[in-house]
Design a protein around this motif. Structure first.
Motif, PDB file in Angstrom:
ATOM      1  N   ALA A  35       5.326   7.373  -6.483  1.00  0.00           N
ATOM      2  CA  ALA A  35       4.974   6.967  -7.850  1.00  0.00           C
ATOM      3  C   ALA A  35       6.202   6.535  -8.636  1.00  0.00           C
ATOM      4  CB  ALA A  35       4.258   8.112  -8.570  1.00  0.00           C
ATOM      5  N   GLU A  36       7.310   7.282  -8.512  1.00  0.00           N
ATOM      6  CA  GLU A  36       8.531   6.922  -9.243  1.00  0.00           C
ATOM      7  C   GLU A  36       9.116   5.617  -8.706  1.00  0.00           C
ATOM      8  OE1 GLU A  36      11.491   7.088 -12.130  1.00  0.00           O
ATOM      9  OE2 GLU A  36       9.513   7.998 -11.961  1.00  0.00           O
ATOM     10  N   THR A  37       9.026   5.404  -7.412  1.00  0.00           N
ATOM     11  CA  THR A  37       9.502   4.146  -6.827  1.00  0.00           C
ATOM     12  C   THR A  37       8.689   2.975  -7.357  1.00  0.00           C
ATOM     13  OG1 THR A  37      10.209   5.291  -4.817  1.00  0.00           O
ATOM     14  CG2 THR A  37       9.888   2.913  -4.661  1.00  0.00           C
ATOM     15  N   ARG A  38       7.379   3.137  -7.433  1.00  0.00           N
ATOM     16  CA  ARG A  38       6.529   2.070  -7.993  1.00  0.00           C
ATOM     17  C   ARG A  38       6.919   1.777  -9.439  1.00  0.00           C
ATOM     18  NH1 ARG A  38       2.591   0.392  -4.883  1.00  0.00           N
ATOM     19  NH2 ARG A  38       1.693   1.726  -3.291  1.00  0.00           N
TER      20      ARG A  38
ATOM     21  N   PHE B 269      12.065  14.801  -6.993  1.00  0.00           N
ATOM     22  CA  PHE B 269      10.887  14.056  -6.534  1.00  0.00           C
ATOM     23  C   PHE B 269      10.606  14.456  -5.098  1.00  0.00           C
ATOM     24  CE2 PHE B 269      13.027  11.283  -9.594  1.00  0.00           C
ATOM     25  CZ  PHE B 269      12.021  11.143 -10.531  1.00  0.00           C
ATOM     26  N   GLN B 270       9.302  14.484  -4.768  1.00  0.00           N
ATOM     27  CA  GLN B 270       8.904  14.852  -3.421  1.00  0.00           C
ATOM     28  C   GLN B 270       7.545  14.219  -3.128  1.00  0.00           C
ATOM     29  OE1 GLN B 270       9.011  19.064  -2.727  1.00  0.00           O
ATOM     30  NE2 GLN B 270       7.783  18.948  -0.886  1.00  0.00           N
ATOM     31  N   GLY B 271       7.383  13.644  -1.954  1.00  0.00           N
ATOM     32  CA  GLY B 271       6.097  13.115  -1.505  1.00  0.00           C
ATOM     33  C   GLY B 271       5.534  12.043  -2.414  1.00  0.00           C
ATOM     34  N   THR B 272       4.322  12.287  -2.924  1.00  0.00           N
ATOM     35  CA  THR B 272       3.647  11.278  -3.751  1.00  0.00           C
ATOM     36  C   THR B 272       4.388  11.021  -5.062  1.00  0.00           C
ATOM     37  OG1 THR B 272       2.184  12.990  -4.660  1.00  0.00           O
ATOM     38  CG2 THR B 272       1.356  11.732  -2.786  1.00  0.00           C
ATOM     39  N   ALA B 273       5.123  12.010  -5.561  1.00  0.00           N
ATOM     40  CA  ALA B 273       5.915  11.795  -6.777  1.00  0.00           C
ATOM     41  C   ALA B 273       7.037  10.791  -6.513  1.00  0.00           C
ATOM     42  CB  ALA B 273       6.492  13.115  -7.283  1.00  0.00           C
ATOM     43  N   THR B 274       7.620  10.817  -5.316  1.00  0.00           N
ATOM     44  CA  THR B 274       8.657   9.843  -4.953  1.00  0.00           C
ATOM     45  C   THR B 274       8.054   8.445  -4.891  1.00  0.00           C
ATOM     46  OG1 THR B 274       9.836  11.518  -3.676  1.00  0.00           O
ATOM     47  CG2 THR B 274      10.395   9.221  -3.229  1.00  0.00           C
TER      48      THR B 274
ATOM     49  N   PHE C 119      10.702   0.187  -9.659  1.00  0.00           N
ATOM     50  CA  PHE C 119      10.889  -1.162  -9.118  1.00  0.00           C
ATOM     51  C   PHE C 119       9.720  -2.098  -9.406  1.00  0.00           C
ATOM     52  CE2 PHE C 119      13.630   1.503  -6.424  1.00  0.00           C
ATOM     53  CZ  PHE C 119      14.839   0.856  -6.657  1.00  0.00           C
ATOM     54  N   GLY C 120       8.721  -1.629 -10.136  1.00  0.00           N
ATOM     55  CA  GLY C 120       7.583  -2.486 -10.495  1.00  0.00           C
ATOM     56  C   GLY C 120       6.743  -2.902  -9.303  1.00  0.00           C
ATOM     57  N   ILE C 121       6.574  -2.008  -8.338  1.00  0.00           N
ATOM     58  CA  ILE C 121       5.781  -2.306  -7.151  1.00  0.00           C
ATOM     59  C   ILE C 121       4.335  -1.899  -7.431  1.00  0.00           C
ATOM     60  CG2 ILE C 121       5.446  -1.805  -4.702  1.00  0.00           C
ATOM     61  CD1 ILE C 121       8.445  -1.059  -4.608  1.00  0.00           C
ATOM     62  N   ARG C 122       3.455  -2.876  -7.396  1.00  0.00           N
ATOM     63  CA  ARG C 122       2.051  -2.598  -7.712  1.00  0.00           C
ATOM     64  C   ARG C 122       1.264  -2.301  -6.446  1.00  0.00           C
ATOM     65  NH1 ARG C 122       0.139  -6.627 -12.281  1.00  0.00           N
ATOM     66  NH2 ARG C 122      -1.720  -6.369 -11.062  1.00  0.00           N
ATOM     67  N   LYS C 123       0.173  -1.543  -6.605  1.00  0.00           N
ATOM     68  CA  LYS C 123      -0.755  -1.298  -5.506  1.00  0.00           C
ATOM     69  C   LYS C 123      -1.667  -2.516  -5.378  1.00  0.00           C
ATOM     70  CE  LYS C 123      -1.317   3.690  -5.908  1.00  0.00           C
ATOM     71  NZ  LYS C 123      -2.307   4.756  -6.126  1.00  0.00           N
ATOM     72  N   PRO C 124      -2.053  -2.880  -4.157  1.00  0.00           N
ATOM     73  CA  PRO C 124      -2.992  -4.000  -4.012  1.00  0.00           C
ATOM     74  C   PRO C 124      -4.300  -3.769  -4.767  1.00  0.00           C
ATOM     75  CG  PRO C 124      -2.047  -3.433  -1.885  1.00  0.00           C
ATOM     76  CD  PRO C 124      -1.596  -2.379  -2.868  1.00  0.00           C
ATOM     77  N   SER C 125      -4.759  -2.523  -4.853  1.00  0.00           N
ATOM     78  CA  SER C 125      -6.011  -2.229  -5.554  1.00  0.00           C
ATOM     79  C   SER C 125      -5.886  -2.401  -7.062  1.00  0.00           C
ATOM     80  CB  SER C 125      -6.466  -0.805  -5.243  1.00  0.00           C
ATOM     81  OG  SER C 125      -5.479   0.125  -5.667  1.00  0.00           O
TER      82      SER C 125
ATOM     83  N   THR D 271       0.853  -1.187   0.000  1.00  0.00           N
ATOM     84  CA  THR D 271       0.000   0.000   0.000  1.00  0.00           C
ATOM     85  C   THR D 271       0.894   1.244   0.000  1.00  0.00           C
ATOM     86  OG1 THR D 271      -0.073   0.174   2.398  1.00  0.00           O
ATOM     87  CG2 THR D 271      -1.763  -1.219   1.347  1.00  0.00           C
ATOM     88  N   ASP D 272       0.294   2.409  -0.241  1.00  0.00           N
ATOM     89  CA  ASP D 272       1.073   3.652  -0.206  1.00  0.00           C
ATOM     90  C   ASP D 272       1.682   3.876   1.176  1.00  0.00           C
ATOM     91  OD1 ASP D 272       0.648   4.219  -2.859  1.00  0.00           O
ATOM     92  OD2 ASP D 272      -0.877   5.759  -2.505  1.00  0.00           O
ATOM     93  N   ASP D 273       0.919   3.572   2.227  1.00  0.00           N
ATOM     94  CA  ASP D 273       1.443   3.745   3.591  1.00  0.00           C
ATOM     95  C   ASP D 273       2.625   2.818   3.857  1.00  0.00           C
ATOM     96  OD1 ASP D 273      -0.414   5.715   4.149  1.00  0.00           O
ATOM     97  OD2 ASP D 273      -1.808   4.348   5.155  1.00  0.00           O
ATOM     98  N   GLU D 274       2.525   1.565   3.434  1.00  0.00           N
ATOM     99  CA  GLU D 274       3.628   0.615   3.617  1.00  0.00           C
ATOM    100  C   GLU D 274       4.860   1.049   2.830  1.00  0.00           C
ATOM    101  OE1 GLU D 274       1.095  -3.513   4.294  1.00  0.00           O
ATOM    102  OE2 GLU D 274       1.566  -2.866   2.264  1.00  0.00           O
ATOM    103  N   LEU D 275       4.651   1.503   1.602  1.00  0.00           N
ATOM    104  CA  LEU D 275       5.763   1.950   0.773  1.00  0.00           C
ATOM    105  C   LEU D 275       6.401   3.214   1.344  1.00  0.00           C
ATOM    106  CD1 LEU D 275       7.514   1.489  -1.666  1.00  0.00           C
ATOM    107  CD2 LEU D 275       5.785   2.605  -3.077  1.00  0.00           C
ATOM    108  N   THR D 276       5.588   4.120   1.872  1.00  0.00           N
ATOM    109  CA  THR D 276       6.110   5.337   2.499  1.00  0.00           C
ATOM    110  C   THR D 276       7.009   4.984   3.672  1.00  0.00           C
ATOM    111  OG1 THR D 276       4.208   6.651   1.822  1.00  0.00           O
ATOM    112  CG2 THR D 276       5.469   7.460   3.711  1.00  0.00           C
TER     113      THR D 276
END
Length: 83
Positions: free
Chosen positions: A60-63, A53-58, A66-72, A2-7
């Motif tokens: 998104a770029e990490t996803r 990159f900052q906040g949500t842009a970081t 590294f090919g990290i998908r959201k559970p949704s 999730t975004d929280d876990e990735l953060t």
């Protein structure tokens, strides 16, 4: 993740503040607070230079990188749920 876990994972890996670089390489700096990442051919001054990159842009770029998908976003059908 999730975004929280990735953060939380990014904050752990980034640490409080750091960076690196050298002759004939791209210099970079990063900061846990705000998930900020700077870069450039000369040392980026975090006080005067806008982050790449900052906040949500970081996140998104990490996803993307590294090919990290959201559970949704996982379209796999549940093995035990109905249709």
């Amino acid at each position: 993740m999730t975004d929280d876990e990735l953060t939380e994972a990014l904050r752990y890996e980034i640490g409080e503040f750091g960076g690196g670089g050298g002759p004939d390489t791209v210099d970079y700096a990063y900061q846990k607070s705000g998930l900020k990442i700077w870069g450039g051919w000369k040392w980026p001054n975090p006080h005067t230079t806008k982050p790449l990159f900052q906040g949500t842009a970081t996140i998104a770029e990490t996803r993307r990188l590294f090919g990290i998908r959201k559970p949704s976003d996982d379209r796999q059908l549940s093995l035990f749920g109905g249709m």
